[in-house]
Structures are given as structure tokens and as C-alpha cells.
Design a protein around this motif. Sequence first.
Motif, short mmCIF file in Angstrom:
data_model
loop_
_atom_site.label_atom_id
_atom_site.label_comp_id
_atom_site.label_asym_id
_atom_site.label_seq_id
_atom_site.Cartn_x
_atom_site.Cartn_y
_atom_site.Cartn_z
N SER A 34 0.61 -1.18 -0.17
CA SER A 34 0.05 -0.20 -0.02
C SER A 34 0.87 1.33 -0.06
N VAL A 35 1.98 1.26 0.36
CA VAL A 35 3.09 2.26 0.48
C VAL A 35 3.09 3.02 -1.00
N ASN A 36 2.80 2.49 -2.11
CA ASN A 36 2.70 2.84 -3.26
C ASN A 36 1.91 3.63 -3.81
N GLU A 37 0.42 3.29 -3.10
CA GLU A 37 -0.62 3.97 -3.53
C GLU A 37 -0.93 5.14 -2.55
N ILE A 38 -0.65 5.02 -1.27
CA ILE A 38 -0.92 5.91 -0.27
C ILE A 38 0.10 7.23 -0.48
N THR A 39 -0.65 8.24 -0.54
CA THR A 39 0.28 9.67 -1.01
C THR A 39 0.43 10.67 0.14
N ASN A 40 -0.28 10.67 1.19
CA ASN A 40 -0.38 11.35 2.20
C ASN A 40 -0.62 10.81 3.75
N LEU A 41 -0.51 11.67 4.75
CA LEU A 41 -0.58 11.04 5.98
C LEU A 41 -2.18 10.82 6.47
#
Length: 189
Positions: free
Chosen positions: A86-93
Amino acid sequence: MVNITTIQILIWSLCIVHKELDSIITSEYRQNLKETANSALREFNSLQTKLKNTLNSNHTGQDNLPLPRFSLRDEISPIWIEFIQSVNEITNLRDADEFFENHLQTSLEKKYKEGFPSALRISKAYKHIHKKLEDTYYSKIKKAFEPESDSLKDLIISFNTFCHSLLDKMWVIEIELNQANDSLKIFEP
């Protein structure tokens, strides 16, 4: 002693902090940097790839996304793979918080109720790391451009130093495993 799962959660979280910091660094700010800040920014720019390479192996799954460098028990493994990827899709906090609260935490609680204690440890580790990063970076990111707060340059330098220490100065002790379940005997008593 910290286990590798906790370190991976920390690195995942730092990837998200990096994305958040990167989103507030405007092109105007980049152009007006002095040499010391410019050097810190160059180091900062190289960290996202280094952090992701620490999380991911060279192998891909059925969806062609990289698999995590470290795996967990078979029962928890699908949740862990989804979390790391998911680190590839999540863009912010904000998206990271929503992903944890609406998906990851629910999945981990279900596995814990099914009798897998490592699920609860993963959830607790994430919450603990999130709280520490909240105190260290998240609140400062929100205040980065306010006059009475740390400057963005200082925040970037602090972030770089922490990541460098984690990625380049930490020791990991490798324990030779003689049987398939030895890691479970060591890490999941």
C-alpha cells in the motif's frame, strides 16, 4: 530488542512522511535554497527509493507489485503483503490513517480474535510508531511554514538524519534457523 516487523512498519511510515514532506516543498522553495539546504534536499530526494528498497524484495506477486522483503505467518501474510504494498498508492498522512483505521486495523483485529497474537502486536506497533512520528514529524509538517516553528530546512535535515541512522547504522542480527518453524519459536512465544 526490536523485531524486524516493527522496523518494517517504521520504514513504511517514513515513506509516507517523506511523501507528505515532499508535497509541501514547493518549486519556489527549492529554487531559493542555500547550498546547505540544497545538499539536505538532494539527500532527502534519494531517500524515498532507499526506503522502498528496504521494504520490498526483488520478487513480485501475481499483481506484479513487489513482495515484502520479510514475510509473516501464513495466516497473517496476506494482510502484511497488502500493508507493505500500500505504500505505493498512499500519498499522504491522511490516506495512511484512513487505510489503517478502515482496513488494516479491522483485518488485524479479526486475525487476533482467530488466535494469532502477532496480529495484535503489529497493530500496537503501528499505533506506537504513529504516535512517535506524530510528535516528531507530523505536527511539525503542519507548522513548517509558520513563523515561530522549526524551519522546513531543519525538518528535512532532521528527517534525513533519522532515516540515515535507521537505514545505514542499525545492526540486524541474523539467526540461523534449522527448522521451518524456528522463527515462530523465537519471535512468537
